[in-house]
Design an enzyme around this catalytic site. Structure first.
Site, PDB file in Angstrom:
ATOM      1  N   HIS A   1     -15.749  31.408   3.588  1.00 13.63           N
ATOM      2  CA  HIS A   1     -17.075  30.271   2.736  1.00 13.63           C
ATOM      3  C   HIS A   1     -16.991  30.594   1.232  1.00 13.63           C
ATOM      4  CE1 HIS A   1     -21.305  29.466   1.991  1.00 13.63           C
ATOM      5  NE2 HIS A   1     -21.776  30.299   1.658  1.00 13.63           N
TER       6      HIS A   1
ATOM      7  N   ALA B   1       4.148   7.853   5.903  1.00 14.13           N
ATOM      8  CA  ALA B   1       5.510   8.887   5.026  1.00 14.13           C
ATOM      9  C   ALA B   1       5.241   9.740   6.548  1.00 14.13           C
ATOM     10  CB  ALA B   1       5.063   8.487   3.778  1.00 14.13           C
TER      11      ALA B   1
ATOM     12  N   VAL C   1      -5.747   0.264   4.761  1.00 13.47           N
ATOM     13  CA  VAL C   1      -5.887   1.007   3.929  1.00 13.47           C
ATOM     14  C   VAL C   1      -5.140   0.273   2.657  1.00 13.47           C
ATOM     15  CG1 VAL C   1      -4.959   3.263   3.906  1.00 13.47           C
ATOM     16  CG2 VAL C   1      -4.556   1.507   5.417  1.00 13.47           C
TER      17      VAL C   1
HETATM   18  P1  FAD Z   1      10.670   2.801   3.129  1.00  8.66           P
HETATM   19  O1  FAD Z   1       9.780   4.192   1.904  1.00  8.66           O
HETATM   20  O2  FAD Z   1      10.220   1.431   2.598  1.00  8.66           O
HETATM   21  O3  FAD Z   1      12.157   2.968   2.396  1.00  8.66           O
HETATM   22  C1  FAD Z   1      13.182   2.162   3.117  1.00  8.66           C
HETATM   23  C2  FAD Z   1      14.518   2.552   1.135  1.00  8.66           C
HETATM   24  O4  FAD Z   1      15.346   1.568   1.858  1.00  8.66           O
HETATM   25  C3  FAD Z   1      13.545   1.819   0.598  1.00  8.66           C
HETATM   26  O5  FAD Z   1      14.453   2.258  -0.535  1.00  8.66           O
HETATM   27  C4  FAD Z   1      14.319   0.237   0.412  1.00  8.66           C
HETATM   28  O6  FAD Z   1      15.405   0.055  -0.873  1.00  8.66           O
HETATM   29  C5  FAD Z   1      16.384   1.023   1.006  1.00  8.66           C
HETATM   30  N1  FAD Z   1      16.806  -0.473   1.888  1.00  8.66           N
HETATM   31  C6  FAD Z   1      16.518  -1.168   2.506  1.00  8.66           C
HETATM   32  N2  FAD Z   1      17.650  -1.557   2.837  1.00  8.66           N
HETATM   33  C7  FAD Z   1      18.397  -1.157   2.764  1.00  8.66           C
HETATM   34  C8  FAD Z   1      19.705  -1.681   2.779  1.00  8.66           C
HETATM   35  N3  FAD Z   1      19.822  -2.504   3.040  1.00  8.66           N
HETATM   36  N4  FAD Z   1      20.621  -0.524   1.825  1.00  8.66           N
HETATM   37  C9  FAD Z   1      20.680   0.544   1.004  1.00  8.66           C
HETATM   38  N5  FAD Z   1      19.589   0.431   1.006  1.00  8.66           N
HETATM   39  C10 FAD Z   1      18.172  -0.326   1.637  1.00  8.66           C
HETATM   40  N6  FAD Z   1       2.397   5.972   3.709  1.00  8.66           N
HETATM   41  C11 FAD Z   1       1.662   7.118   3.672  1.00  8.66           C
HETATM   42  O7  FAD Z   1       1.483   8.382   4.605  1.00  8.66           O
HETATM   43  N7  FAD Z   1       0.054   7.945   2.829  1.00  8.66           N
HETATM   44  C12 FAD Z   1      -0.078   7.240   2.018  1.00  8.66           C
HETATM   45  O8  FAD Z   1      -0.645   7.416   1.062  1.00  8.66           O
HETATM   46  C13 FAD Z   1       0.638   5.480   1.698  1.00  8.66           C
HETATM   47  N8  FAD Z   1      -0.149   4.977   0.602  1.00  8.66           N
HETATM   48  C14 FAD Z   1       1.176   3.639   0.392  1.00  8.66           C
HETATM   49  C15 FAD Z   1       0.312   3.079  -0.251  1.00  8.66           C
HETATM   50  C16 FAD Z   1       1.116   1.940  -0.959  1.00  8.66           C
HETATM   51  C17 FAD Z   1       0.969   0.749  -1.503  1.00  8.66           C
HETATM   52  C18 FAD Z   1       1.818   1.242   0.129  1.00  8.66           C
HETATM   53  C19 FAD Z   1       2.880   0.122   0.265  1.00  8.66           C
HETATM   54  C20 FAD Z   1       2.300   1.935   1.466  1.00  8.66           C
HETATM   55  C21 FAD Z   1       1.709   3.467   1.326  1.00  8.66           C
HETATM   56  N9  FAD Z   1       2.286   4.305   2.877  1.00  8.66           N
HETATM   57  C22 FAD Z   1       1.549   5.112   2.142  1.00  8.66           C
HETATM   58  C23 FAD Z   1       3.238   3.580   3.429  1.00  8.66           C
HETATM   59  C24 FAD Z   1       4.902   4.474   3.338  1.00  8.66           C
HETATM   60  O9  FAD Z   1       5.288   4.001   1.502  1.00  8.66           O
HETATM   61  C25 FAD Z   1       5.517   3.788   4.693  1.00  8.66           C
HETATM   62  O10 FAD Z   1       5.423   4.313   5.234  1.00  8.66           O
HETATM   63  C26 FAD Z   1       6.883   4.931   4.384  1.00  8.66           C
HETATM   64  O11 FAD Z   1       7.049   4.938   2.750  1.00  8.66           O
HETATM   65  C27 FAD Z   1       8.021   4.123   4.861  1.00  8.66           C
HETATM   66  O12 FAD Z   1       9.197   5.509   4.756  1.00  8.66           O
HETATM   67  P2  FAD Z   1      10.668   4.927   4.628  1.00  8.66           P
HETATM   68  O13 FAD Z   1      11.505   5.192   5.333  1.00  8.66           O
HETATM   69  O14 FAD Z   1      10.571   4.163   6.891  1.00  8.66           O
HETATM   70  O15 FAD Z   1      10.470   3.386   4.636  1.00  8.66           O
HETATM   71  P1  NAI Z   2      -2.894  -2.861   7.407  1.00  5.69           P
HETATM   72  O1  NAI Z   2      -2.295  -3.405   8.319  1.00  5.69           O
HETATM   73  O2  NAI Z   2      -3.661  -1.316   6.817  1.00  5.69           O
HETATM   74  O3  NAI Z   2      -4.816  -3.764   7.151  1.00  5.69           O
HETATM   75  C1  NAI Z   2      -4.791  -4.942   7.168  1.00  5.69           C
HETATM   76  C2  NAI Z   2      -5.895  -5.677   7.504  1.00  5.69           C
HETATM   77  O4  NAI Z   2      -5.945  -7.449   6.643  1.00  5.69           O
HETATM   78  C3  NAI Z   2      -6.413  -4.961   8.122  1.00  5.69           C
HETATM   79  O5  NAI Z   2      -7.571  -5.528   8.340  1.00  5.69           O
HETATM   80  C4  NAI Z   2      -6.255  -7.210   9.040  1.00  5.69           C
HETATM   81  O6  NAI Z   2      -7.061  -7.543   9.880  1.00  5.69           O
HETATM   82  C5  NAI Z   2      -6.677  -7.895   7.581  1.00  5.69           C
HETATM   83  N1  NAI Z   2      -6.078  -9.210   8.115  1.00  5.69           N
HETATM   84  C6  NAI Z   2      -5.066  -9.342   8.735  1.00  5.69           C
HETATM   85  N2  NAI Z   2      -4.343 -10.957   7.815  1.00  5.69           N
HETATM   86  C7  NAI Z   2      -5.893 -11.427   7.341  1.00  5.69           C
HETATM   87  C8  NAI Z   2      -6.266 -12.754   7.307  1.00  5.69           C
HETATM   88  N3  NAI Z   2      -5.442 -13.602   6.771  1.00  5.69           N
HETATM   89  N4  NAI Z   2      -7.079 -13.023   6.697  1.00  5.69           N
HETATM   90  C9  NAI Z   2      -7.814 -11.348   5.865  1.00  5.69           C
HETATM   91  N5  NAI Z   2      -7.399 -10.498   6.138  1.00  5.69           N
HETATM   92  C10 NAI Z   2      -6.191 -10.077   6.857  1.00  5.69           C
HETATM   93  O7  NAI Z   2      -1.926  -2.603   6.096  1.00  5.69           O
HETATM   94  P2  NAI Z   2      -2.429  -3.228   4.772  1.00  5.69           P
HETATM   95  O8  NAI Z   2      -3.507  -2.342   3.940  1.00  5.69           O
HETATM   96  O9  NAI Z   2      -1.532  -3.700   4.361  1.00  5.69           O
HETATM   97  O10 NAI Z   2      -0.848  -1.898   4.833  1.00  5.69           O
HETATM   98  C11 NAI Z   2       0.217  -1.337   4.753  1.00  5.69           C
HETATM   99  C12 NAI Z   2       0.667  -0.404   5.299  1.00  5.69           C
HETATM  100  O11 NAI Z   2       0.736   0.035   4.887  1.00  5.69           O
HETATM  101  C13 NAI Z   2      -0.619  -0.224   6.889  1.00  5.69           C
HETATM  102  O12 NAI Z   2       0.188   0.275   7.760  1.00  5.69           O
HETATM  103  C14 NAI Z   2      -0.476   1.427   6.045  1.00  5.69           C
HETATM  104  O13 NAI Z   2      -0.644   2.533   7.195  1.00  5.69           O
HETATM  105  C15 NAI Z   2       0.648   2.250   5.255  1.00  5.69           C
HETATM  106  N6  NAI Z   2      -0.656   2.404   3.468  1.00  5.69           N
HETATM  107  C16 NAI Z   2      -0.549   3.644   4.288  1.00  5.69           C
HETATM  108  C17 NAI Z   2      -1.743   4.476   3.146  1.00  5.69           C
HETATM  109  C18 NAI Z   2      -2.106   5.827   3.197  1.00  5.69           C
HETATM  110  O14 NAI Z   2      -1.827   6.445   4.453  1.00  5.69           O
HETATM  111  N7  NAI Z   2      -3.147   5.957   2.737  1.00  5.69           N
HETATM  112  C19 NAI Z   2      -1.969   3.864   1.886  1.00  5.69           C
HETATM  113  C20 NAI Z   2      -1.761   2.100   1.591  1.00  5.69           C
HETATM  114  C21 NAI Z   2      -0.709   1.717   2.860  1.00  5.69           C
END
Ligand code: FAD
Ligand code: NAI
Length: 462
Positions: free
Chosen positions: A441, A317, A179
């Site tokens: 629609h 999230a 993703v």
């Molecule tokens: P997090 O959001 O990681 O929050 C954990 C928090 O805990 C952090 O702020 C951290 O600083 C804090 N923390 C950790 N340890 C401690 C500690 N000991 N004391 C105090 N604070 C601490 N998901 C979607 O559903 N839709 C998306 O479009 C999407 N896009 C994404 C794009 C990117 C680039 C990335 C990296 C992720 C994306 N995700 C998306 C995934 C999503 O961000 C995570 O699944 C989500 O944030 C998880 O929520 P969480 O509350 O478990 O943890």
């Molecule tokens: P991912 O698990 O979605 O994809 C990782 C990809 O890397 C897989 O296709 C895997 O086969 C490949 N891969 C693993 N090891 C490799 C290697 N050595 N060489 C080449 N390819 C390799 O993980 P990603 O994209 O890093 O996202 C992390 C998490 O963040 C996901 O679990 C996703 O759910 C969440 N996320 C969600 C978004 C959304 O909901 N729109 C947007 C961005 C992140």
């Protein structure tokens, strides 16, 4: 006597939602967060900034490619990267400040700093020890490391660095066609980067319905992304002219390389539990490093719960949020519930991809009898007016009962359209239930209805 009923550690979507819900249910609650701002990975360096960049780059691309097709004239579309970054940051700031407001509104104390669990019912933040009847671990995740590839967040970056590059790179290599790789790869491809995606498996977005995967790969290839599939990355070496990513094709072990100015490592994320003191209090982890929980988000230590990316399940999230609400309700003595069979997944490429429930491959593997209803967006007037007639809705229903088992969409507004199917599935609806529901629609949602009709006597416009 406990100072708090609940202390939540981490203020991401899991933690902040849990804390707000605790407040709403009358529990005295605090949330520990070490970051400067609330909202976790999602609001600060994940969902929100990536969607802002996707939105801006999509409009820029449309201005250069689609406007003329609609008779619209814009002189020489361009962008100011600093301005795009500022827009991204203002979107992030608006959202993180919003959580601060919600904390105040719901009487959630923000304990600023990094928390350590020193004993069951005890969380140390800085020099202060706070006590609570229940502790919720919501510490999220961090990018996984890849052997031989050293991240510096400048030229070899994770998603965090990729969201804040100093300039749009001429050549971007992405390791991992998941993703993050596809969303951020799309952003930079639209802004003019040559994007090469190197993926270990023979397909992109593993786990998604294969028909949708193939359609997505074809579409992204048309948008200029190059895919090297079945390639195991051996390492990345920085040199004068950029970075070389070396790989070996898995089918014949032949070596290849990609030259890039920036390399994005997007090979998955792992739970973040560093410094939490879990070992000291005896909280067990799984072999994959996730906090081990039971069906009620209880860890191996009574009174300590865990949710979100830190535990098993999709790292999304909305999954974290749902668990946050459910665990708050459980702690308050109610019955928290998450239906893991109905958690949608959306990839915010253009077009979007959205999916819920079973894939066709998983139904086949389980030997389950099913019907498939497909409908192409080419038969949907609204999608065509958007110049987005590519893509389709695919609904899967039980052959005997017609109950909806899954739905997979690639097309305009797929991320919005899937919500209707989630509600239908939550209520145990049949495809016929959706087919008999009047849809406005012209809307793209009619394509979902048509796919449902196609599970029965047939779609009208296909
Ligand atoms: P997090 O959001 O990681 O929050 C954990 C928090 O805990 C952090 O702020 C951290 O600083 C804090 N923390 C950790 N340890 C401690 C500690 N000991 N004391 C105090 N604070 C601490 N998901 C979607 O559903 N839709 C998306 O479009 C999407 N896009 C994404 C794009 C990117 C680039 C990335 C990296 C992720 C994306 N995700 C998306 C995934 C999503 O961000 C995570 O699944 C989500 O944030 C998880 O929520 P969480 O509350 O478990 O943890
Ligand atoms: P991912 O698990 O979605 O994809 C990782 C990809 O890397 C897989 O296709 C895997 O086969 C490949 N891969 C693993 N090891 C490799 C290697 N050595 N060489 C080449 N390819 C390799 O993980 P990603 O994209 O890093 O996202 C992390 C998490 O963040 C996901 O679990 C996703 O759910 C969440 N996320 C969600 C978004 C959304 O909901 N729109 C947007 C961005 C992140």
């Amino acid at each position: 006597m406990a100072e708090y009923d609940v202390i939540v550690i981490g203020a991401g979507p899991g933690g902040y939602v849990c804390a707000i819900r605790c407040g709403q249910l009358g529990l005295k609650v605090a949330c520990v967060e070490g970051r400067e701002t609330l909202g976790g990975t999602c609001l600060n360096i994940g969902c929100i900034p990536s969607k802002a960049l996707l939105h801006a780059s999509e409009l820029y691309h449309a201005a250069g490619h689609d406007f003329a097709k609609m008779g619209l004239k814009v002189a020489d579309p361009g962008f100011d990267w600093a301005g795009v970054q500022a827009y991204k940051q203002s979107t992030v700031d608006g959202n993180t400040k919003g959580i601060e407001f919600l904390f105040k509104k719901n009487k959630v104390d923000w304990l600023k700093g990094w928390g350590t669990i020193t004993a069951p019912g005890e969380v140390k933040v800085g020099e202060e020890v706070h006590r609570a009847k229940a502790i919720v671990i919501a510490t999220g995740s961090e990018p996984s490391a890849l052997k031989g590839v050293e991240v510096d967040e400048e030229v070899v970056v994770t998603s965090t660095g990729a969201l804040a590059l100093g300039a749009v790179p001429k050549r971007l290599a992405v390791i991992g066609a998941g993703v993050i790789g596809l969303e951020l790869g799309s952003v930079y491809a639209r802004l003019g980067s040559e994007v090469t995606v190197v993926e270990f498996l023979d397909q992109i977005t593993p786990g998604m319905d294969l028909e949708v995967c193939k359609a997505l790969q074809k579409t992204l290839a048309k948008q200029g992304l190059t895919f090297i599939l079945g390639a195991a990355v051996q390492g990345a070496t920085k040199g004068e002219g950029g970075v070389t990513v070396d790989y070996k094709l898995r089918k014949d072990d032949s070596a290849g390389s990609v030259e890039a100015d920036v390399v994005l490592v997007a090979t998955g994320r792992r739970p973040y539990v560093a410094g939490l003191g879990l070992e000291g209090v005896g909280v067990e982890l799984t072999e994959r490093g996730q906090v081990r929980t039971d069906a009620h988000w209880r860890t191996s230590v009574p009174g300590i719960y865990a949710i979100g990316d830190a535990i098993a399940g999709p790292m999304l999230a909305h999954k974290a949020e749902d668990e946050g609400m459910a665990v708050a309700e459980t702690i308050a003595g109610r019955h928290g519930h998450v239906n893991y069979g109905v958690i949608p997944g959306v990839i915010y490429t253009s077009p979007e991809v959205a999916s819920v429930g079973k894939t066709e491959e998983s139904l086949k593997a389980a030997g389950r009898a099913y019907t498939v209803g497909r409908f192409p967006f080419m038969g949907n007037a609204r999608a065509k007016s958007y110049l987005m007639g590519d893509g389709f809705v695919k609904m899967l229903a039980d052959k005997e009962t017609d109950r909806i088992l899954g739905c997979h969409i690639i097309g305009p507004q797929a991320g919005e359209l899937i919500a209707e199917v989630c509600v239908a599935m939550e209520f145990g609806a049949s495809a016929e239930d959706v087919a008999r529901t009047c849809h406005a629609h012209p809307t793209c949602s009619e394509a979902v209805r048509e796919a449902a009709l196609a599970c029965g006597d047939g779609a009208i416009h296909a």
